[in-house]
Motif scaffolding. Structure first.
Motif, PDB file in Angstrom:
ATOM      1  N   ILE A   1       0.837  -1.203   0.000  1.00  0.00           N
ATOM      2  CA  ILE A   1       0.000   0.000   0.000  1.00  0.00           C
ATOM      3  C   ILE A   1       0.870   1.249   0.000  1.00  0.00           C
ATOM      4  O   ILE A   1       0.612   2.211  -0.745  1.00  0.00           O
ATOM      5  N   LYS A   2       1.920   1.258   0.815  1.00  0.00           N
ATOM      6  CA  LYS A   2       2.821   2.412   0.857  1.00  0.00           C
ATOM      7  C   LYS A   2       3.494   2.636  -0.490  1.00  0.00           C
ATOM      8  O   LYS A   2       3.592   3.773  -0.964  1.00  0.00           O
ATOM      9  N   ASP A   3       3.953   1.561  -1.113  1.00  0.00           N
ATOM     10  CA  ASP A   3       4.599   1.680  -2.431  1.00  0.00           C
ATOM     11  C   ASP A   3       3.623   2.256  -3.452  1.00  0.00           C
ATOM     12  O   ASP A   3       3.997   3.094  -4.286  1.00  0.00           O
ATOM     13  N   ASN A   4       2.370   1.807  -3.385  1.00  0.00           N
ATOM     14  CA  ASN A   4       1.357   2.288  -4.312  1.00  0.00           C
ATOM     15  C   ASN A   4       1.076   3.776  -4.099  1.00  0.00           C
ATOM     16  O   ASN A   4       0.976   4.557  -5.057  1.00  0.00           O
ATOM     17  N   LEU A   5       0.951   4.186  -2.845  1.00  0.00           N
ATOM     18  CA  LEU A   5       0.671   5.589  -2.542  1.00  0.00           C
ATOM     19  C   LEU A   5       1.820   6.495  -2.962  1.00  0.00           C
ATOM     20  O   LEU A   5       1.615   7.556  -3.559  1.00  0.00           O
ATOM     21  N   ILE A   6       3.034   6.076  -2.660  1.00  0.00           N
ATOM     22  CA  ILE A   6       4.200   6.899  -2.998  1.00  0.00           C
ATOM     23  C   ILE A   6       4.405   6.942  -4.512  1.00  0.00           C
ATOM     24  O   ILE A   6       4.657   8.004  -5.091  1.00  0.00           O
ATOM     25  N   GLY A   7       4.259   5.789  -5.162  1.00  0.00           N
ATOM     26  CA  GLY A   7       4.427   5.753  -6.606  1.00  0.00           C
ATOM     27  C   GLY A   7       3.384   6.562  -7.341  1.00  0.00           C
ATOM     28  O   GLY A   7       3.651   7.150  -8.388  1.00  0.00           O
ATOM     29  N   GLY A   8       2.179   6.624  -6.780  1.00  0.00           N
ATOM     30  CA  GLY A   8       1.103   7.372  -7.431  1.00  0.00           C
ATOM     31  C   GLY A   8       0.993   8.812  -7.003  1.00  0.00           C
ATOM     32  O   GLY A   8       0.133   9.547  -7.516  1.00  0.00           O
ATOM     33  N   TRP A   9       1.871   9.236  -6.086  1.00  0.00           N
ATOM     34  CA  TRP A   9       1.752  10.602  -5.570  1.00  0.00           C
ATOM     35  C   TRP A   9       1.844  11.669  -6.659  1.00  0.00           C
ATOM     36  O   TRP A   9       1.059  12.623  -6.647  1.00  0.00           O
ATOM     37  N   PRO A  10       2.773  11.573  -7.631  1.00  0.00           N
ATOM     38  CA  PRO A  10       2.826  12.602  -8.677  1.00  0.00           C
ATOM     39  C   PRO A  10       1.522  12.739  -9.458  1.00  0.00           C
ATOM     40  O   PRO A  10       1.190  13.825  -9.945  1.00  0.00           O
ATOM     41  N   LEU A  11       0.754  11.645  -9.580  1.00  0.00           N
ATOM     42  CA  LEU A  11      -0.510  11.709 -10.316  1.00  0.00           C
ATOM     43  C   LEU A  11      -1.552  12.543  -9.586  1.00  0.00           C
ATOM     44  O   LEU A  11      -2.537  12.973 -10.194  1.00  0.00           O
ATOM     45  N   ARG A  12      -1.357  12.760  -8.296  1.00  0.00           N
ATOM     46  CA  ARG A  12      -2.271  13.613  -7.546  1.00  0.00           C
ATOM     47  C   ARG A  12      -2.061  15.087  -7.879  1.00  0.00           C
ATOM     48  O   ARG A  12      -2.858  15.925  -7.480  1.00  0.00           O
ATOM     49  N   MET A  13      -0.984  15.390  -8.594  1.00  0.00           N
ATOM     50  CA  MET A  13      -0.678  16.775  -8.945  1.00  0.00           C
ATOM     51  C   MET A  13      -0.335  16.911 -10.413  1.00  0.00           C
ATOM     52  O   MET A  13       0.512  17.705 -10.801  1.00  0.00           O
ATOM     53  N   ASP A  14      -1.004  16.107 -11.257  1.00  0.00           N
ATOM     54  CA  ASP A  14      -0.656  16.107 -12.673  1.00  0.00           C
ATOM     55  C   ASP A  14      -1.519  17.044 -13.509  1.00  0.00           C
ATOM     56  O   ASP A  14      -1.559  16.944 -14.725  1.00  0.00           O
ATOM     57  N   SER A  15      -2.245  17.944 -12.843  1.00  0.00           N
ATOM     58  CA  SER A  15      -3.005  18.958 -13.572  1.00  0.00           C
ATOM     59  C   SER A  15      -3.107  20.208 -12.712  1.00  0.00           C
ATOM     60  O   SER A  15      -2.992  20.154 -11.482  1.00  0.00           O
ATOM     61  N   ASN A  16      -3.316  21.334 -13.372  1.00  0.00           N
ATOM     62  CA  ASN A  16      -3.479  22.581 -12.632  1.00  0.00           C
ATOM     63  C   ASN A  16      -4.644  22.521 -11.662  1.00  0.00           C
ATOM     64  O   ASN A  16      -4.583  23.057 -10.550  1.00  0.00           O
ATOM     65  N   SER A  17      -5.744  21.878 -12.078  1.00  0.00           N
ATOM     66  CA  SER A  17      -6.921  21.837 -11.222  1.00  0.00           C
ATOM     67  C   SER A  17      -6.663  21.046  -9.948  1.00  0.00           C
ATOM     68  O   SER A  17      -7.167  21.404  -8.873  1.00  0.00           O
ATOM     69  N   LYS A  18      -5.875  19.970 -10.043  1.00  0.00           N
ATOM     70  CA  LYS A  18      -5.540  19.209  -8.845  1.00  0.00           C
ATOM     71  C   LYS A  18      -4.651  20.031  -7.909  1.00  0.00           C
ATOM     72  O   LYS A  18      -4.844  20.031  -6.698  1.00  0.00           O
ATOM     73  N   ILE A  19      -3.666  20.709  -8.490  1.00  0.00           N
ATOM     74  CA  ILE A  19      -2.796  21.557  -7.671  1.00  0.00           C
ATOM     75  C   ILE A  19      -3.609  22.653  -7.012  1.00  0.00           C
ATOM     76  O   ILE A  19      -3.422  22.974  -5.832  1.00  0.00           O
ATOM     77  N   LEU A  20      -4.539  23.230  -7.767  1.00  0.00           N
ATOM     78  CA  LEU A  20      -5.392  24.289  -7.226  1.00  0.00           C
ATOM     79  C   LEU A  20      -6.171  23.776  -6.015  1.00  0.00           C
ATOM     80  O   LEU A  20      -6.264  24.459  -4.987  1.00  0.00           O
ATOM     81  N   GLY A  21      -6.727  22.564  -6.127  1.00  0.00           N
ATOM     82  CA  GLY A  21      -7.468  22.002  -5.013  1.00  0.00           C
ATOM     83  C   GLY A  21      -6.604  21.829  -3.784  1.00  0.00           C
ATOM     84  O   GLY A  21      -7.034  22.133  -2.655  1.00  0.00           O
ATOM     85  N   TYR A  22      -5.381  21.362  -3.985  1.00  0.00           N
ATOM     86  CA  TYR A  22      -4.482  21.175  -2.854  1.00  0.00           C
ATOM     87  C   TYR A  22      -4.097  22.495  -2.197  1.00  0.00           C
ATOM     88  O   TYR A  22      -4.120  22.627  -0.970  1.00  0.00           O
ATOM     89  N   ILE A  23      -3.715  23.489  -3.000  1.00  0.00           N
ATOM     90  CA  ILE A  23      -3.248  24.717  -2.366  1.00  0.00           C
ATOM     91  C   ILE A  23      -4.403  25.506  -1.740  1.00  0.00           C
ATOM     92  O   ILE A  23      -4.206  26.228  -0.763  1.00  0.00           O
ATOM     93  N   SER A  24      -5.615  25.344  -2.277  1.00  0.00           N
ATOM     94  CA  SER A  24      -6.787  25.938  -1.628  1.00  0.00           C
ATOM     95  C   SER A  24      -6.989  25.312  -0.255  1.00  0.00           C
ATOM     96  O   SER A  24      -7.258  26.005   0.735  1.00  0.00           O
TER      97      SER A  24
END
Length: 444
Positions: A372-395
């Motif tokens: 599970i940890k490997d999956n979460l860490i490996g997929g972490w960049p996909l959580r920020m692969d668009s402006n809209s995702k980054i916007l959601g995080y920084i909001s």
């Protein structure tokens, strides 16, 4: 949590096609690190900014501490107000506002949740488009008018939606969950209100809520896109100076956890029983969030990789889907386990869920945890692969006061978290003998 009272002006087809290609390009770019810059405007608005030059796009979101927790006794007031922002201004009608965004291919959206209300803009940054889109956004957000004829039209739509909830068992369960988990607390009532309260919302109440909560010093302005910091500073200042300042809302009271287990059953004419096992979880910024988050992916948050799915579906075939999640909020949000199953198997599913939770609190596989940890860490960049995702995080980071290095800090904490950290955090926060059980259907 899902946001309500959604208002959206859509872009034309050519922009949609452009976005597909652009997002494919953006997704191919490594997002190893996101540099967040923050400052305060002269009027007291917090600004969160990320320079993202990969695409000729700009995303802005302004978030106010103006969610349904600020309704008082007028349940639905915050949501209704948010749904009307963008329908009229001092100089433009509803059609003019919609046409203004559509002609330049810009998108405007607004919504309200329990904690906040937020309003977004998405536009191209090319000459002749970005400035026009920003000016339209500025007018729609900061110069909102509440026309009686639009209020009545939207009230009818809202009342119809509230009535429709009574024939949706999932919605019945959800309302029961919040009402019984948060008695005498602002989280308790439905975000969209009730038939009785919405019927009493008038123009004066809507205007007063807008004027007292849509304040510069009660706002977080998030900006992501292909503009430099100087441009971002100018836009943030224009937004901030166009809003009034005033007294910020009082701090939200902390909810009380259940003193003992409770069980609620609601009869509903359905072949399925909808089930939830829940309790208070944690607030944003809680030190236990990382071990709870990682542990939840192992317990019930990762689909077929989770213990819940294995025990309830794969071994026994009782459900199509079963899930769990933590929903941290300004104050303790809920921890929820949910499923639906045939009426005849509802009691068995309940027993399996409860036993799986008890077993998980006692022990689990270290090998499965590492996967599970490997999956979460490996997929972490996909959580920020668009402006809209980054916007959601920084909001989120800005609104809840999280550290600016949160997006780099979080995956590092996932790497470090141990089995014992997870067991300790889950046993601190989860009390299986003091949980709320809800069933809606005809369980046998």
């Amino acid at each position: 949590m899902a946001k309500l009272a959604k208002l959206q002006f859509s872009a034309p087809a050519w922009l949609a096609s452009f976005m597909v290609v652009a997002l494919m390009l953006f997704s191919s770019i490594s997002q190893a690190s996101v540099k967040i810059e923050s400052w305060m405007t002269e009027q007291g608005a917090k600004v969160m900014y990320v320079h993202s030059p990969q695409l000729p796009m700009l995303d802005i979101e302004v978030t106010f501490d103006a969610g349904s927790i600020r309704d008082g006794d007028d349940f639905g007031l915050a949501s209704f107000t948010a749904s009307l922002v963008g329908t009229a201004t001092k100089t433009q009608s509803e059609d003019q506002i919609a046409d203004g965004f559509n002609k330049i291919g810009a998108q405007f959206g607004g919504s309200a949740s329990r904690d906040n209300a937020s309003f977004s803009l998405r536009t191209l940054t090319r000459d002749g488009v970005m400035q026009a889109a920003f000016e339209q956004y500025l007018d729609a957000l900061t110069q909102a008018q509440f026309k009686p004829e639009i209020i009545e039209r939207e009230r009818e739509r809202l009342l119809l939606g509230i009535k429709q909830k009574s024939v949706k068992p999932q919605q019945i369960l959800n309302d029961q969950l919040w009402a019984n988990l948060y008695p005498n607390h602002p989280y308790a009532h439905p975000t969209i209100g009730t038939e009785a309260t919405v019927a009493k919302l008038d123009q004066a109440k809507l205007e007063q809520f807008y004027q007292s909560h849509y304040l510069a010093n009660n706002a977080v302005i998030a900006i992501v896109g292909n503009i430099d910091k100087k441009q971002a500073e100018k836009m943030a200042q224009q937004l901030s100076s166009s809003l009034p300042t005033g007294e910020k809302p009082a701090a939200l009271a902390k909810p009380k956890a259940l003193a003992k287990a409770q069980s609620i059953s609601k009869e509903f004419p359905s072949s399925q029983t909808y089930y939830s096992l829940t309790q208070l979880g944690i607030e944003r910024g809680n030190k236990d969030y990382v071990p709870l988050f990682v542990g939840n992916h192992l317990f019930g948050g990762s689909g077929f990789g989770s213990y819940l799915m294995e025990e309830v579906r794969e071994k026994r075939g009782l459900v199509y889907s079963v899930y769990s999640y933590f929903a941290p909020m300004k104050q303790n949000g809920p921890f929820i386990i949910g499923l639906s199953t045939k009426n005849a198997s509802a009691k068995e599913a309940e027993q399996v869920v409860q036993q799986t939770l008890k077993d998980f609190l006692n022990d689990f596989s270290e090998e499965r945890l590492q996967a599970i940890k490997d999956n979460l860490i490996g997929g972490w960049p996909l959580r920020m692969d668009s402006n809209s995702k980054i916007l959601g995080y920084i909001s989120m980071i800005g609104f809840y006061g999280m550290p600016l290095d949160y997006l780099e800090w979080f995956p590092e904490q996932i790497k470090k978290v141990t089995k014992q950290d997870i067991l300790d955090a889950w046993n601190r926060q989860i009390q299986p003998d003091k949980m709320l059980t809800i069933m809606v259907g005809q369980p046998e």
